[in-house]
Design an enzyme around this catalytic site. Structure first.
Site, mmCIF file in Angstrom:
data_model
loop_
_atom_site.group_PDB
_atom_site.id
_atom_site.type_symbol
_atom_site.label_atom_id
_atom_site.label_comp_id
_atom_site.label_asym_id
_atom_site.label_seq_id
_atom_site.Cartn_x
_atom_site.Cartn_y
_atom_site.Cartn_z
ATOM 1 N N HIS A 70 -2.819 113.610 -4.343
ATOM 2 C CA HIS A 70 -3.805 112.536 -4.420
ATOM 3 C C HIS A 70 -4.845 112.825 -5.506
ATOM 4 O O HIS A 70 -5.138 111.990 -6.360
ATOM 5 C CB HIS A 70 -4.497 112.356 -3.066
ATOM 6 N N GLU B 58 -5.178 110.812 -9.205
ATOM 7 C CA GLU B 58 -6.373 110.039 -9.561
ATOM 8 C C GLU B 58 -6.947 110.500 -10.898
ATOM 9 O O GLU B 58 -7.292 109.686 -11.758
ATOM 10 C CB GLU B 58 -7.449 110.166 -8.470
ATOM 11 N N LYS C 64 -4.551 109.491 -13.772
ATOM 12 C CA LYS C 64 -4.611 108.053 -14.087
ATOM 13 C C LYS C 64 -5.826 107.760 -14.972
ATOM 14 O O LYS C 64 -5.734 107.012 -15.937
ATOM 15 C CB LYS C 64 -4.759 107.231 -12.790
ATOM 16 N N ASN C 65 -6.962 108.357 -14.614
ATOM 17 C CA ASN C 65 -8.178 108.127 -15.393
ATOM 18 C C ASN C 65 -8.004 108.614 -16.823
ATOM 19 O O ASN C 65 -8.384 107.942 -17.775
ATOM 20 C CB ASN C 65 -9.368 108.855 -14.754
HETATM 21 P P1 ADP Z 1 -11.744 103.742 -11.116
HETATM 22 O O1 ADP Z 1 -10.693 104.444 -11.901
HETATM 23 O O2 ADP Z 1 -11.212 102.973 -9.958
HETATM 24 O O3 ADP Z 1 -12.715 102.967 -11.963
HETATM 25 P P2 ADP Z 1 -12.696 106.436 -10.674
HETATM 26 O O4 ADP Z 1 -13.578 107.016 -9.626
HETATM 27 O O5 ADP Z 1 -11.325 107.016 -10.792
HETATM 28 O O6 ADP Z 1 -12.645 104.880 -10.403
HETATM 29 O O7 ADP Z 1 -13.416 106.579 -12.071
HETATM 30 C C1 ADP Z 1 -14.703 106.047 -12.256
HETATM 31 C C2 ADP Z 1 -15.000 105.757 -13.708
HETATM 32 O O8 ADP Z 1 -15.196 106.971 -14.432
HETATM 33 C C3 ADP Z 1 -13.884 105.065 -14.448
HETATM 34 O O9 ADP Z 1 -13.943 103.670 -14.256
HETATM 35 C C4 ADP Z 1 -14.164 105.451 -15.886
HETATM 36 O O10 ADP Z 1 -15.137 104.599 -16.433
HETATM 37 C C5 ADP Z 1 -14.782 106.819 -15.770
HETATM 38 N N1 ADP Z 1 -13.819 107.896 -16.067
HETATM 39 C C6 ADP Z 1 -13.190 108.680 -15.161
HETATM 40 N N2 ADP Z 1 -12.381 109.588 -15.759
HETATM 41 C C7 ADP Z 1 -12.493 109.374 -17.077
HETATM 42 C C8 ADP Z 1 -11.916 109.991 -18.258
HETATM 43 N N3 ADP Z 1 -11.031 110.998 -18.152
HETATM 44 N N4 ADP Z 1 -12.303 109.509 -19.464
HETATM 45 C C9 ADP Z 1 -13.187 108.494 -19.572
HETATM 46 N N5 ADP Z 1 -13.756 107.870 -18.515
HETATM 47 C C10 ADP Z 1 -13.421 108.289 -17.288
HETATM 48 MG MG MG Z 2 -9.524 106.008 -11.286
#
Ligand code: ADP
Ligand code: MG
Length: 379
Positions: free
Chosen positions: A242, A246, A249-250
């Site tokens: 998990h 996550e 994906k980010n």
């Molecule tokens: P979600 O993906 O549903 O928006 P997350 O908690 O996974 O929620 O991430 C929150 C926010 O943090 C993302 O919408 C993005 O703007 C930012 N973020 C997270 N990881 C990264 C990354 N590796 N590079 C750039 N921005 C990121």
């Molecule tokens: Mg995310």
């Protein structure tokens, strides 16, 4: 007449909630779960059922009491009331169940646990909806000029939700473990795999994340694996999957959006490190996706900044309640990925950190505690 009876029933329910919420919760460690669950016997299963029978009503009562004290009108939101009803229902069901003594009792108890676990499937999603309802109410209040809620209140709310969701991870871990103990499989103790390979779990998460990324954007960056990829440790692979999924994906989304799908995409690096003292295992996911401005960093851990609108919530609820997790999780894009992953890490004594270099990329550090002797954090 009817009303008087309903009121009496509600009063006695709340009386039980207060009674059980005044009892202390008992935390367990990964180590204890492992030791208890190896060489499982019917007698041990009965013992495990007895523990849950004692512990779960207490944990549910604590949460009902917490929900009732939620400030800023959040506890009045229909979605939050719904979640509270699930908790009360499950607490009452557990309390009404007779003492578990025989193997037959244990089997009946386990099927009750299975149905309780299902009942709470959509808790995160429903709470997210409650927060959304609160935000809508706030926007209306702001229009009328009586906002009455401050940034400090929002931070309180965040800590409340963190504690609430962390507790949920714990309750579901205990239920899931009891259910899984019925299936004997070599190398596994319930949902714990004695030789979990972080590298292997990471590769599976990468695979799923790449598929999703390609489906959405038409391309996905490669992922290079570095470091100590051979070692293994006891852990719950589904939790690890998990978290890595996550984070991955980010990173993939950031890389594709920063560089553009028509350009070469720099690979994401995943580094696995096993500490010298048999203490920490750390994983770093390093991307060149442009990073996050420091001013936006507090926001990435927040449950309050979902960009979803009311229609998004409505359209996610078809005929049945959605599941919080799984392939087409309605939580995708609601901003729950990082905060919930950090709770999974903290649940067994680890942590998740995000360090960003705006204009270049982001490093996510996932620390896992190898010895597994940290007791569950119990809010
Ligand atoms: P979600 O993906 O549903 O928006 P997350 O908690 O996974 O929620 O991430 C929150 C926010 O943090 C993302 O919408 C993005 O703007 C930012 N973020 C997270 N990881 C990264 C990354 N590796 N590079 C750039 N921005 C990121
Ligand atoms: Mg995310």
């Amino acid at each position: 007449m009817q009303n008087a009876r309903t009121a009496r029933k509600a009063a006695s329910t709340m009386h039980r909630v207060m009674e059980y919420a005044s009892k202390p919760q008992s935390g367990v460690t990964l180590q204890e779960l492992l030791e208890f669950g190896s060489d499982i016997t019917p007698a041990k299963l009965i013992h495990s059922a007895k523990f849950l029978h004692h512990e779960m009503p207490i944990r549910y009562a604590h949460r009902v009491k917490d929900l009732d004290t939620l400030p800023y009108g959040l506890c009045q939101m229909p979605s939050v009331q719904q979640v509270k009803q699930w908790y009360i229902h499950s607490m009452e069901e557990l309390l009404a169940f007779p003492k578990v003594q025989t193997a037959a009792d244990e089997r009946r108890f386990t099927s009750m646990i299975e149905s309780i676990k299902d009942r709470h499937n959509a808790t995160l999603f429903t709470m997210a909806r409650g927060v959304h309802e609160l935000k809508m109410a706030m926007v209306a209040a702001e229009r009328n000029g009586d906002l009455g809620i401050t940034m400090a209140d929002m931070i309180d709310l965040h800590s409340f939700l963190d504690g609430f969701y962390l507790s949920r991870i714990g309750i579901r871990m205990l239920m899931g473990q009891h259910i899984a103990l019925h299936e004997k499989e070599n190398g596994w103790v319930g949902s714990i795999c004695e030789a979990t390979s972080p590298a292997e779990v990471a590769l599976a998460a990468v695979d799923t994340a790449r598929h999703m990324c390609i489906r959405q954007y038409g391309d996905a960056p490669d992922v290079e694996l570095h470091g100590d990829t051979n070692f293994t440790m006891p852990y719950v692979p589904s939790h690890l999957h998990h978290m890595l999924f996550e984070v991955m994906k980010n990173s993939m989304r950031a890389v594709v959006e920063f560089h553009g799908v028509d350009n070469a995409l720099p690979a994401i690096k995943l580094i696995v490190a096993d500490g010298d003292h048999n203490e920490d295992v750390s994983l770093k996911i390093s991307d060149e996706g442009g990073g996050i401005p420091r001013s936006a960093l507090p926001r990435i851990w927040s449950y309050m900044y979902t960009t979803a609108n009311s229609q998004a919530f409505d359209s996610m609820i078809g005929d049945s309640m959605p599941m919080d997790f799984g392939g087409e999780s309605p939580l995708a894009g609601l901003g729950y990925g990082l905060p919930i992953s950090r709770l999974f890490a903290r649940y067994f004594g680890g942590d998740l950190q995000i360090i960003s270099m705006e204009g270049y990329g982001t490093d996510a550090y996932l620390h896992l505690r190898r010895v597994g002797d940290a007791s569950e954090p119990l809010p």
